[in-house]
Write an enzyme that holds these catalytic residues in place. Structure first.
Site, PDB file in Angstrom:
ATOM      1  N   GLU A 144      -2.017   6.156  -0.509  1.00 58.16           N
ATOM      2  CA  GLU A 144      -3.386   6.206  -0.330  1.00 58.16           C
ATOM      3  C   GLU A 144      -3.842   7.490   0.430  1.00 58.16           C
ATOM      4  O   GLU A 144      -4.468   8.360  -0.041  1.00 58.16           O
ATOM      5  CB  GLU A 144      -3.693   4.984   0.498  1.00 58.16           C
ATOM      6  CG  GLU A 144      -5.198   4.950   1.055  1.00 58.16           C
ATOM      7  CD  GLU A 144      -5.657   3.806   2.032  1.00 58.16           C
ATOM      8  OE1 GLU A 144      -5.013   3.333   2.916  1.00 58.16           O
ATOM      9  OE2 GLU A 144      -6.928   3.314   2.202  1.00 58.16           O
ATOM     10  N   HIS A 150       0.863  -1.104   0.191  1.00 59.81           N
ATOM     11  CA  HIS A 150      -0.094   0.201  -0.070  1.00 59.81           C
ATOM     12  C   HIS A 150       1.024   1.224  -0.153  1.00 59.81           C
ATOM     13  O   HIS A 150       1.542   1.258   0.764  1.00 59.81           O
ATOM     14  CB  HIS A 150      -0.938   0.055   1.166  1.00 59.81           C
ATOM     15  CG  HIS A 150      -1.786  -0.899   1.288  1.00 59.81           C
ATOM     16  ND1 HIS A 150      -1.857  -2.219   1.077  1.00 59.81           N
ATOM     17  CD2 HIS A 150      -3.587  -0.514   1.688  1.00 59.81           C
ATOM     18  CE1 HIS A 150      -3.204  -2.796   1.138  1.00 59.81           C
ATOM     19  NE2 HIS A 150      -4.220  -1.959   1.421  1.00 59.81           N
TER      20      HIS A 150
HETATM   21  N1  ADE Z   1      -5.864  -2.557   5.852  1.00 60.61           N
HETATM   22  C1  ADE Z   1      -7.190  -2.798   5.590  1.00 60.61           C
HETATM   23  N2  ADE Z   1      -7.777  -1.809   4.711  1.00 60.61           N
HETATM   24  C2  ADE Z   1      -6.765  -0.995   4.603  1.00 60.61           C
HETATM   25  C3  ADE Z   1      -6.532   0.272   3.845  1.00 60.61           C
HETATM   26  N3  ADE Z   1      -7.443   0.538   3.146  1.00 60.61           N
HETATM   27  N4  ADE Z   1      -5.385   0.866   4.099  1.00 60.61           N
HETATM   28  C4  ADE Z   1      -4.212   0.139   4.770  1.00 60.61           C
HETATM   29  N5  ADE Z   1      -4.314  -0.638   5.239  1.00 60.61           N
HETATM   30  C5  ADE Z   1      -5.647  -1.330   5.307  1.00 60.61           C
HETATM   31 ZN    ZN Z   2      -6.138  -1.909   1.129  1.00 64.25          ZN
END
Ligand code: ADE
Ligand code: ZN
Length: 338
Positions: A201, A198
């Site tokens: 975000e 990730h």
């Molecule tokens: N764990 C579950 N959903 C998540 C997200 N959108 N961003 C980071 N960690 C997560």
């Molecule tokens: Zn995620």
């Protein structure tokens, strides 16, 4: 412009590449598992749980998401959770999934990694034989915990390496840059695992650069903040690096205020390799096809858009070339070329 319908989206060959199993825990199953495991929930009813799903950012969601995961104790619980998700995949016409799970959440409650993997693995295998859904599991490291604990998890998982295809990085992004975890990714790479993380975000474009250059990931999960760095966008397009984008999640967690502000179709039109995913469907208002339909409602998705998004989900998947070719052959070429 030919607009999409729910049935059209269902008919396309598709993979889901960004979905946290713990995030598919529906309130109904949460109550059933709480009863099975004699766990007291702070909510009195399913309606009360649903009312609590109002988030102001990623952290406010994660707090309740980790609380919900507390009902998962035995391998049957993990089996039921995973099977319920795969049943939704079946309904949505999904051919391949690469779900995430967060072993550290469960280890902290004394639930062993073998217990987690036993339930999840059996559900994935059963969905393969029953419904023809192929899969590869991705073990996620929680970035809000110290990297040493992430490395301990990786060492614990190593003897069971055949049970998962890759590693990921999730949880609270701000102040937890990817570079802190580079030694774990180096070990996983040496072991031949696939690498995703990730990034971008809520975090800045520099985190996306770090994930690419220091973790050497093959895909970026989310990545929407990359749009604030033109050089990065150029790089992502030139290298065709897949971004697993989650529209409903981004709106629920206030990354974008409204779906009309979401850049998913612009990114696609620009030539970025984006796919649509559900992230935490039980918390964000729906599964994969629901995400497509929400985007369509706000932004008007053409059949060509949908076919390209479906194509990207397959090309970005960690699948063998034969299965990839088989799935790609089912794409409507006339839409893609239109
Ligand atoms: N764990 C579950 N959903 C998540 C997200 N959108 N961003 C980071 N960690 C997560
Ligand atoms: Zn995620």
């Amino acid at each position: 412009m030919a607009r999409v319908t729910r049935d059209y989206i269902k008919s396309l060959p598709k993979a889901e590449l960004h979905m946290h199993l713990e995030g598919s825990l529906e309130p109904e199953l949460m109550f059933q598992l709480a009863e099975r495991n004699k766990i007291k929930l702070r909510f009195k009813s399913i309606e009360e749980v649903k009312k609590a799903y109002k988030f102001k950012d990623l952290q406010s969601f994660l707090d309740i998401y980790y609380e919900g995961a507390n009902v998962l104790r035995r391998s049957e619980d993990f089996y039921d959770l995973t099977t319920a998700y795969l049943q939704r995949c079946m309904d949505d016409g999904i051919d391949h999934v690469e779900p995430f799970f967060d072993p550290q959440t469960h280890l902290a409650r004394g639930v062993g990694l073998e217990v987690q993997l036993e339930g999840i693995g059996a559900a994935l295998r059963d969905a393969g034989s029953r419904w023809g859904i192929s899969s590869g599991l991705i073990l996620c490291i929680l970035r809000h915990l110290p990297p040493e604990e992430g490395m301990q998890l990786y060492q614990l998982a190593r003897p069971m390496i055949g049970e998962f295809i890759g590693i990921g990085l999730d949880s609270s992004e701000l102040n937890h840059p990817p570079r802190k975890f580079s030694h774990i990714y180096e070990a996983a790479r040496a072991d031949g695992l696939k690498l995703v993380a990730h990034a971008g975000e809520e975090g800045p474009p520099t985190y996306v650069w770090e994930a690419l250059q220091m973790l050497k990931v093959q895909r970026i999960d989310h990545g929407v903040q990359a749009l604030n760095d033109n050089k990065l966008v150029e790089h992502l397009i030139n290298q065709q690096i897949p971004l697993t984008v989650c529209p409903n999640s981004n709106v629920r967690l206030k990354v974008f205020e409204k779906m009309c502000d979401h850049p998913i179709l612009q990114m696609l039109d620009q030539g970025m390799n984006v796919s649509i995913n559900s992230d935490d469907p039980a918390y964000f208002g729906g599964y994969l096809v629901d995400n497509f339909m929400e985007v369509d409602k706000a932004l008007e998705m053409s059949r060509k858009h949908a076919a390209l998004l479906a194509r990207n989900s397959i090309t970005a998947a960690f699948l063998d070339p034969q299965r990839k070719a088989q799935l790609l052959a089912r794409l409507p070429l006339e839409e893609i070329r239109s």
